[in-house]
Design an enzyme around this catalytic site. Structure first.
Site, PDB file in Angstrom:
ATOM      1  CD  GLU A   1      -2.999  -0.898  -0.007  1.00  0.00           C
ATOM      2  OE1 GLU A   1      -3.184   0.233  -0.489  1.00  0.00           O
ATOM      3  OE2 GLU A   1      -3.608  -1.902  -0.420  1.00  0.00           O
TER       4      GLU A   1
ATOM      5  NE  ARG B   1      -5.641   3.878  -8.244  1.00  0.00           N
ATOM      6  CZ  ARG B   1      -5.127   2.867  -8.873  1.00  0.00           C
ATOM      7  NH1 ARG B   1      -5.248   1.657  -8.397  1.00  0.00           N
ATOM      8  NH2 ARG B   1      -4.477   3.046  -9.996  1.00  0.00           N
TER       9      ARG B   1
ATOM     10  CG  ASN C   1      -0.687   5.278  -0.991  1.00  0.00           C
ATOM     11  OD1 ASN C   1      -1.603   4.883  -1.718  1.00  0.00           O
ATOM     12  ND2 ASN C   1      -0.809   5.366   0.320  1.00  0.00           N
TER      13      ASN C   1
END
Length: 147
Positions: free
Chosen positions: A48, A104, A52
């Site tokens: 994650e 997202r 990002n």
């Protein structure tokens, strides 16, 4: 006290490098007594954080991502740094379902916070973001873990 061990990787924010980061840190983390479930949580948190960087920090062209991990005193600490776009409002970004990209789900920081013992986010718009996460194996903790 055991000696401090560390690893440091630098790579471009290519999507293919998310898997590299995930596997490298999970492999490094096996030096501690993490369960398979805890290792999966570490993999997801790293995925994650690096995702990002790929998606949000450098939306127009690849940039540099720095990934560090340290094992010291029975604890794993992971740092992910980018020098991209930065986060305008960290408190808002930590809110479930918030995303600057409507495609997202906006759960990256939520997953990181849920799966790790601690999460720190430092960011400055236009200068980048640094994520720092810590996790100790549950077997090393005195009593139940607080999330």
């Amino acid at each position: 006290m055991k000696p401090r061990n560390f690893v440091r990787l630098e790579f471009p924010s290519f999507p293919a490098n998310v898997g590299l980061a995930r596997i490298a840190i999970a492999t490094f983390a096996t030096q501690l007594e993490f369960t398979l479930g805890e290792l999966e949580e570490i993999r997801v948190a790293v995925s994650e954080a690096v995702s990002n960087c790929v998606i949000h920090a450098y939306p127009d062209s690849p940039g540099q991502v720095e990934l560090e991990a340290v094992i010291e005193d029975g604890c794993l600490e992971i740092g992910i740094t980018d020098y991209g776009k930065g986060i305008d409002d960290i408190a808002l970004a930590r809110t479930p379902a918030f995303s600057t990209d409507p495609e997202r789900m906006g759960l990256g920081l939520v997953f990181m916070e849920s799966f790790m013992d601690s999460l720190e986010v430092q960011s400055e718009p236009g200068k980048g973001t640094r994520i720092r996460m810590r996790k100790k194996p549950e077997s090393e903790c005195d009593g139940p873990r607080r999330v």
